[in-house]
Design a protein around this motif. Structure first.
Motif, short mmCIF file in Angstrom:
data_model
loop_
_atom_site.label_atom_id
_atom_site.label_comp_id
_atom_site.label_asym_id
_atom_site.label_seq_id
_atom_site.Cartn_x
_atom_site.Cartn_y
_atom_site.Cartn_z
N ILE A 49 0.84 -1.14 -0.01
CA ILE A 49 0.06 -0.21 0.03
C ILE A 49 0.83 1.30 -0.06
N PHE A 50 1.95 1.12 0.68
CA PHE A 50 2.94 2.40 0.73
C PHE A 50 3.62 2.63 -0.42
N ARG A 51 3.87 1.47 -1.25
CA ARG A 51 4.60 1.28 -2.46
C ARG A 51 3.82 2.10 -3.56
N PHE A 52 2.50 1.63 -3.72
CA PHE A 52 1.56 2.32 -4.42
C PHE A 52 1.67 3.89 -4.25
N ILE A 53 1.12 4.28 -3.19
CA ILE A 53 1.15 5.65 -2.68
C ILE A 53 2.17 6.66 -3.11
#
Length: 428
Positions: A394-398
């Motif tokens: 989720i952090f990777r996407f954002i």
């Protein structure tokens, strides 16, 4: 110019009111909804809305073509709108055929691993597809209203739509856990929104459907294709990212967090963009006659947007950790939501601040430049997605998406400054 100033003020007041109302409803009702229904069922509701985001991709630039051509002396607005409706109908017919073929071929669009039962998944698909069709029609209606300097009416409709949906879901959450009710509620409201948009067009504009020729359709179609690349790159990023996240995580609960972060960030983003939103129609009709004045207005809107961006970012930094616990997500989920939302507000805000410059290029029909300026978002995001492989998904996407937005904003500013310098040289 006085009328223009009044129009911009009216639009901002309505848009700002929409953001305030939506924010208040979101803060008060979403925690109740999540507490009553659970994060998983809220994720199912969010999945229903994912399809409507694709409408901006399948619009193919048609709505922007309507805004630009409505002020064109080469043809009448009635012929433009009637031709656009014919093109829109053709797109919808093709979508129906594709959807039916996918269903008969048993293609699982949402992925086999998604933790949702088969009947609910089927209802999500059908409801989402019908919403997609309605949103395509709504996009055309909004373009007609924008071309007639009724952008504030569009904002008012959206101001009612979102809070009303949350109010209905919030009240219903106290009485029922029936998943089908929550899946169908957005569809019913989207249908009502379309009916209201058509009614306003009939009552507040002079637009009428007329018989069109092949030449008319080709004329609108040619302009649409000019906006196609710009429209695709603008519209595909967020829906594709959401869909990719659903397939990669296969968790309705985690997608709910992902969706919540975008909902909060888009509220802040929408408030900033509302200042520049009406300028596309204005630039399209006035930029040739008053280039210097349009540049001055663009710079003024940029400064106001920048100041508002700073206030929003500071406000979230100071109040975010105090407000988010009311969503009852648990300590870990709240921490994740705070961090990714802050990054989204910061990144989306940079693009919102320079939105007026981007609309300046669209109004000039410099579509190739506009295309490449926005193309940096997905290209940079993909590169950083692989560079950030050590982070949680989720952090990777954002983080990757945020880097794409930030770099695109810088390029838009540089491109506008170059445009202003060229304008000064031509005037000497």
């Amino acid at each position: 110019m006085k009328n223009l100033s009044e129009y911009l003020k009216k639009n901002f007041i309505v848009s700002a009111s929409k953001i305030v109302v939506t924010t208040m409803v979101t803060l008060f009702l979403l925690p109740l909804v999540i507490k009553k229904l659970g994060l998983e069922l809220y994720g199912v509701i969010s999945l229903t809305l994912i399809f409507s985001g694709v409408s901006s991709i399948l619009d193919l630039g048609l709505s922007k073509a309507v805004v630009v051509l409505s002020g064109d002396e080469a043809t009448s607005e009635n012929r433009v709108v009637s031709s656009a409706l014919l093109i829109n109908g053709t797109i919808i017919a093709l979508l129906v055929v594709i959807f039916m073929v996918l269903q008969f071929a048993s293609v699982d669009v949402l992925g086999e691993d998604l933790n949702i039962n088969k009947s609910d998944k089927c209802l999500v698909l059908i409801s989402g597809f019908l919403m997609l069709i309605l949103m395509l029609l709504n996009n055309l209606c909004r373009a007609v209203l924008e071309a007639n300097y009724l952008m504030h009416i569009v904002s008012l409709g959206l101001a009612i739509y979102t809070p009303l949906m949350y109010i209905i879901i919030g009240v219903a959450s106290c009485f029922t856990q029936d998943t089908s009710f929550y899946i169908l509620t957005p569809l019913v409201l989207t249908t009502l929104l379309f009916i209201v948009n058509v009614y306003i067009i009939v009552k507040r504009t002079k637009v009428k459907l007329v018989k069109v020729t092949k030449k008319d359709v080709l004329y609108v179609g040619k302009c649409t294709l000019g906006f196609l690349n710009v429209g695709l790159v603008n519209s595909m990023v967020m829906p594709v990212m959401r869909y990719s996240f659903v397939l990669m995580t296969a968790s309705v609960e985690l997608y709910a967090l992902f969706d919540l972060s975008f909902k909060i960030a888009m509220l802040a983003n929408g408030l900033i963009i509302s200042i520049a939103a009406p300028m596309f129609a204005v630039f399209s009709q006035k930029i040739k006659e008053q280039p210097k004045e349009m540049t001055r207005i663009a710079n003024k809107i940029f400064k106001i947007s920048l100041a508002l961006y700073g206030l929003i970012l500071l406000g979230y930094f100071l109040l975010g950790k105090w407000i988010l616990p009311y969503f009852n997500l648990g300590i870990q989920n709240t921490r994740v939501l705070y961090e990714i939302t802050f990054v989204l507000i910061a990144a989306l805000g940079t693009v919102a601040v320079v939105e007026v410059y981007y609309r300046y290029f669209l109004g000039q029909k410099k579509l190739t430049k506009a295309f490449f300026l926005k193309l940096f978002v997905p290209l940079v995001a993909v590169v950083f997605f692989y560079l950030f492989k050590g982070y949680e998904l989720i952090f990777r996407f954002i983080y990757a998406y945020g880097m794409g937005l930030f770099m695109s904003a810088i390029l838009i500013v540089l491109a506008f400054l170059k445009e202003v310098n060229l304008l000064k040289i031509r005037q000497v």
